[in-house]
Structures are given as structure tokens and as C-alpha cells.
Motif scaffolding. Sequence first.
Motif, PDB file in Angstrom:
ATOM      1  N   GLY A  84       0.808  -1.215   0.000  1.00 52.38           N
ATOM      2  CA  GLY A  84       0.000   0.000   0.000  1.00 52.38           C
ATOM      3  C   GLY A  84       0.842   1.267   0.000  1.00 52.38           C
ATOM      4  O   GLY A  84       1.994   1.265   0.415  1.00 52.38           O
ATOM      5  N   GLY A  85       0.240   2.346  -0.465  1.00 50.23           N
ATOM      6  CA  GLY A  85       0.895   3.642  -0.429  1.00 50.23           C
ATOM      7  C   GLY A  85       0.848   4.245   0.971  1.00 50.23           C
ATOM      8  O   GLY A  85       0.261   3.671   1.890  1.00 50.23           O
ATOM      9  N   ARG A  86       1.464   5.372   1.130  1.00 53.06           N
ATOM     10  CA  ARG A  86       1.483   6.052   2.419  1.00 53.06           C
ATOM     11  C   ARG A  86       0.093   6.611   2.715  1.00 53.06           C
ATOM     12  O   ARG A  86      -0.495   7.295   1.897  1.00 53.06           O
ATOM     13  CB  ARG A  86       2.524   7.161   2.399  1.00 53.06           C
ATOM     14  N   PRO A  87      -0.430   6.337   3.907  1.00 56.92           N
ATOM     15  CA  PRO A  87      -1.827   6.658   4.187  1.00 56.92           C
ATOM     16  C   PRO A  87      -2.115   8.087   4.613  1.00 56.92           C
ATOM     17  O   PRO A  87      -3.271   8.444   4.756  1.00 56.92           O
ATOM     18  CB  PRO A  87      -2.181   5.695   5.315  1.00 56.92           C
ATOM     19  N   GLY A  88      -1.121   8.900   4.852  1.00 55.20           N
ATOM     20  CA  GLY A  88      -1.423  10.255   5.301  1.00 55.20           C
ATOM     21  C   GLY A  88      -0.169  11.021   5.661  1.00 55.20           C
ATOM     22  O   GLY A  88       0.943  10.600   5.375  1.00 55.20           O
ATOM     23  N   ASN A  89      -0.382  12.141   6.322  1.00 54.96           N
ATOM     24  CA  ASN A  89       0.764  12.955   6.705  1.00 54.96           C
ATOM     25  C   ASN A  89       1.490  12.340   7.908  1.00 54.96           C
ATOM     26  O   ASN A  89       1.044  11.362   8.499  1.00 54.96           O
ATOM     27  CB  ASN A  89       0.343  14.402   6.969  1.00 54.96           C
ATOM     28  N   LYS A  90       2.618  12.922   8.262  1.00 52.94           N
ATOM     29  CA  LYS A  90       3.452  12.381   9.328  1.00 52.94           C
ATOM     30  C   LYS A  90       2.706  12.301  10.659  1.00 52.94           C
ATOM     31  O   LYS A  90       2.818  11.306  11.382  1.00 52.94           O
ATOM     32  CB  LYS A  90       4.724  13.211   9.469  1.00 52.94           C
ATOM     33  N   ALA A  91       1.920  13.298  10.986  1.00 53.26           N
ATOM     34  CA  ALA A  91       1.192  13.294  12.259  1.00 53.26           C
ATOM     35  C   ALA A  91       0.216  12.119  12.329  1.00 53.26           C
ATOM     36  O   ALA A  91       0.134  11.433  13.356  1.00 53.26           O
ATOM     37  CB  ALA A  91       0.449  14.612  12.448  1.00 53.26           C
ATOM     38  N   PHE A  92      -0.505  11.860  11.245  1.00 54.82           N
ATOM     39  CA  PHE A  92      -1.453  10.752  11.226  1.00 54.82           C
ATOM     40  C   PHE A  92      -0.740   9.411  11.369  1.00 54.82           C
ATOM     41  O   PHE A  92      -1.126   8.559  12.170  1.00 54.82           O
ATOM     42  CB  PHE A  92      -2.273  10.779   9.924  1.00 54.82           C
TER      43      PHE A  92
END
Length: 124
Positions: free
Chosen positions: A11-19
Motif C-alpha cells: 500500500g501507499g502512504r496513508p497520510g501525513n506524518k502526524a497521522f
Amino acid sequence: FAVQLSWSIEGGRPGNKAFVDFLNYKAFAHARTVPMWHVTHWNDGIPRWPNLVDGQPAGHFGYHVHFNTTDPRKHVLCTTPEQATSEGKCGIFQFPREELMFKLPSSAHCELPFAPQGNICMFG
């Protein structure tokens, strides 16, 4: 309800660093030390896409199972946050971004050693 140990396969990256930091270090911290395994294969670029989310670095899963071969017994576990970075060079991070395959379908993304008939993209 209790979320069990989960896997993200290519899978790709699901969100920003905080998430993603929340997923990696807080959401399941009370229940288990490894919140989720991110399975990667060869030089597939999808697990390292996108590079940026809203102009900020994208987050990435902290724990990886990486395959560089068609033998499912030969895998690498990346189990520390330091390993799961370009500087750590573990698993998918051993490849510089310019060597990653982003085109789909590709053998790097689809041909997983543990998938039915060795391929997660073309069943049947």
C-alpha cells in the motif's frame, strides 16, 4: 471493538506524518508493540508514494516486512523507526527514489512470493 494486528500489502502512504505517527506510536500502543506490518517487495515505488502530503513529508509505517526475492522464506524485518527511513536503508528504503518502480502493473508491485500464483494483481 478491538483492532487486531494488521497488514498493509504494497500500500501507499496513508497520510501525513502526524497521522502515521499516531498509528505507529499511539493508536495501538496499549495493545501491542507492533501496530501494523507494511509488506514491501523489491523496488516497488508505491509503498513510498506519495512523497509529500499537502506540501509536507508523507508519513510511513514504522514496521516493514520486505522481500527482495521470490522465496517467501527470505525476507527482511525492519523493526525500528530508524531503519524505516532513506538513511536507515532497510527494506524498501535501500533503494534511492530514482530506482523505484511506480508504473502499474509491474513485477515489483504485483509479483509477491506469498500471493496466490505469485501475483496479487492478476488472479485466476
